[in-house]
Each structure stands twice: as structure tokens, then as C-alpha cells.
Design a protein around this motif. Sequence first.
Motif, short mmCIF file in Angstrom:
data_model
loop_
_atom_site.label_atom_id
_atom_site.label_comp_id
_atom_site.label_asym_id
_atom_site.label_seq_id
_atom_site.Cartn_x
_atom_site.Cartn_y
_atom_site.Cartn_z
N TYR A 24 0.51 -1.10 -0.07
CA TYR A 24 0.30 0.21 -0.14
C TYR A 24 0.75 1.38 -0.25
O TYR A 24 1.73 1.68 0.89
N GLN A 28 -5.37 14.58 6.51
CA GLN A 28 -6.43 12.56 6.07
C GLN A 28 -5.20 12.22 5.87
O GLN A 28 -4.33 12.37 5.57
N GLY A 73 -3.41 4.12 -1.07
CA GLY A 73 -4.34 3.46 -1.87
C GLY A 73 -4.67 1.98 -1.68
O GLY A 73 -5.08 1.91 -1.14
N PHE A 104 -6.27 4.89 16.04
CA PHE A 104 -6.90 5.39 14.62
C PHE A 104 -7.29 4.21 14.32
O PHE A 104 -6.94 2.48 14.89
N TYR A 164 -9.95 2.01 11.41
CA TYR A 164 -10.06 1.63 10.18
C TYR A 164 -11.00 0.45 9.28
O TYR A 164 -11.01 -0.02 10.23
N GLN A 197 -11.34 -1.90 5.98
CA GLN A 197 -10.34 -2.52 5.11
C GLN A 197 -11.43 -3.38 4.56
O GLN A 197 -11.87 -4.75 4.75
N GLY A 230 -10.83 -4.55 -2.99
CA GLY A 230 -11.05 -3.11 -4.02
C GLY A 230 -10.26 -1.91 -2.99
O GLY A 230 -10.53 -0.75 -4.51
N LEU A 231 -11.37 -1.42 -2.47
CA LEU A 231 -11.26 0.04 -1.47
C LEU A 231 -9.95 0.19 -0.30
O LEU A 231 -9.20 1.37 -0.14
N GLY A 232 -8.74 -0.58 -0.28
CA GLY A 232 -8.08 -0.39 -0.06
C GLY A 232 -8.45 -0.26 2.29
O GLY A 232 -9.99 -0.81 2.05
N LEU A 233 -7.43 0.31 2.57
CA LEU A 233 -7.35 1.34 3.88
C LEU A 233 -8.60 2.81 3.87
O LEU A 233 -7.94 3.24 3.41
N GLY A 256 -12.86 10.17 9.83
CA GLY A 256 -11.76 10.55 9.25
C GLY A 256 -12.63 10.57 8.28
O GLY A 256 -13.56 11.07 7.19
N ASP A 257 -12.60 9.81 6.81
CA ASP A 257 -12.52 9.78 5.67
C ASP A 257 -14.33 9.30 6.29
O ASP A 257 -15.11 10.29 5.21
N LEU A 273 -9.17 -2.16 11.32
CA LEU A 273 -8.05 -2.54 11.85
C LEU A 273 -7.93 -1.72 12.83
O LEU A 273 -8.16 -0.27 12.14
N PHE A 305 -0.63 -1.74 13.36
CA PHE A 305 -1.71 -1.91 13.48
C PHE A 305 -1.84 -3.32 14.19
O PHE A 305 -0.33 -4.47 14.59
#
Lengths: 113, 114
Positions: free
Chosen positions: A87, A100, A104, B33, B35, B37, B40-43, B58-59, B90, B105
Motif C-alpha cells: 500500500y 487525512q 491506495g 486510529f 480503519y 478494509q 478493492g477499496l484498501g484501507l 476520518g474519511d 484495523l 497495526f
Amino acid sequence: LAKTTQPISMDSYEGQEVNITCSHNNIATNDYITWYQQFPSQGPRFIIQGYKTKVTNEVASLFIPADRKSSTLSLPRVSLSDTAVYYCLVGVILSGSARQLTFGSGTQLTVLP
Amino acid sequence: DVKVTQSSRYLVKRTGEKVFLECVQDMDHENMFWYRQDPGLGLRLIYFSYDVKMKEKGDIPEGYSVSREKKERFSLILESASTNQTSMYLCASRTRTSANNEQFFGPGTRLTVL
């Protein structure tokens, strides 16, 4: 946000050098470029980080051109155990900031015997 | 070595249940953090805590909340689980004084919402 684009997958043979490129066209001035490796059923593990030019450590090199709109992770002489997802991450962590961190979607590297 | 542990490796819950995912780190890291996962979208970053009782969205924070009452523990809460929250979660931590963005992680929690 600095969006990143990586190839979905790559194949290589043992002993070869592998280069994985990540595109990040709208990288910000303060952003660093970081690469992680992930094996199945494990969390990602830090490999290398850079801001510009070239960075090398005991496992990889990271090449960043002057415009910083892309970066290339180079793995010398890969072995079967390097089969993993890699990644690219662009961003910076600032206390109290909403800056942020954008991962990827990852590149599945398969090393063949 | 830094150790980040997550309370469960696998979890199965029903739609509408309240779900708690716990993360503990043993290296006195300020930053933590969460996340998720997905293939196809990653973290994707859900929430970030830069210190005790501090949090940043976050996002993709919708449908999630977090709690950071102690430095070593960061909890992710799904108030009312939905099937689209089926994912790998994660947790990561990092020291504020780190010279780089290196995050450590945990092994992940695979959550299935039925």
C-alpha cells in the motif's frame, strides 16, 4: 485529499527486482509518502517513508521525482516471502488536524518460483 | 516491540445490535486510529485520536463513534450495526514524537453483520 493510484497486481520471479509505482497527483506540500506491506490475516507493516528524492533502508528503496506526483517502491531480489499486498499512503499526521491519511487500494505482488 | 491488540479476531452480530470493537496498545502512543478494509477499496480511515479524549473524524465516520478514555485504549462503536458495516476493522497506533508516519497495526477484527 491526495488520491493515490496503484496497479492492482504484479507478478515477479524470485531474485528479480520489483518496482511498484504509486500516482498521487494532488499531493500537498506537507505530505509524506509511506509504503506498507500486508500479509493475509495480518495488519499492514511499515516499510519505508520519504518526502523527496531517494530513500533507502535495509528492505527497500523509495524513489520520488522532483514534482512528487508519483513514487516508486523498489524491492531488490524478491523472494517468495515478499508475496503480499503493498500500500502507498500519502499524508501527514498533525495533532488536532483533520489532515487525512489516504491509502491506495493496494498492489498484490505475487512472487513466483 | 510495539504490540497492538484487538479484542476479537472474528465477530458475528445481527443488524441493529450495538457493537464495541476494542483496541489496546502497550507503547504509550498518543495517536490511535481505526480503519476499515474492504476488497478493492484498501484501507479507509474512520476515526483518529491524537490523545486521550481527543478525536477527529476520518474519511468515513458515518455510523461509527469512538471513545478514548485511557491512553492505551481506543474503542470503535457501531451504535446500530448494519450489513454494510461487514468488514475488516484495523486499529493502529503511533507515537506523536515519531519522525515519520509509521503506524503500528493490530491483527484486525473481521466483523460480519447478519
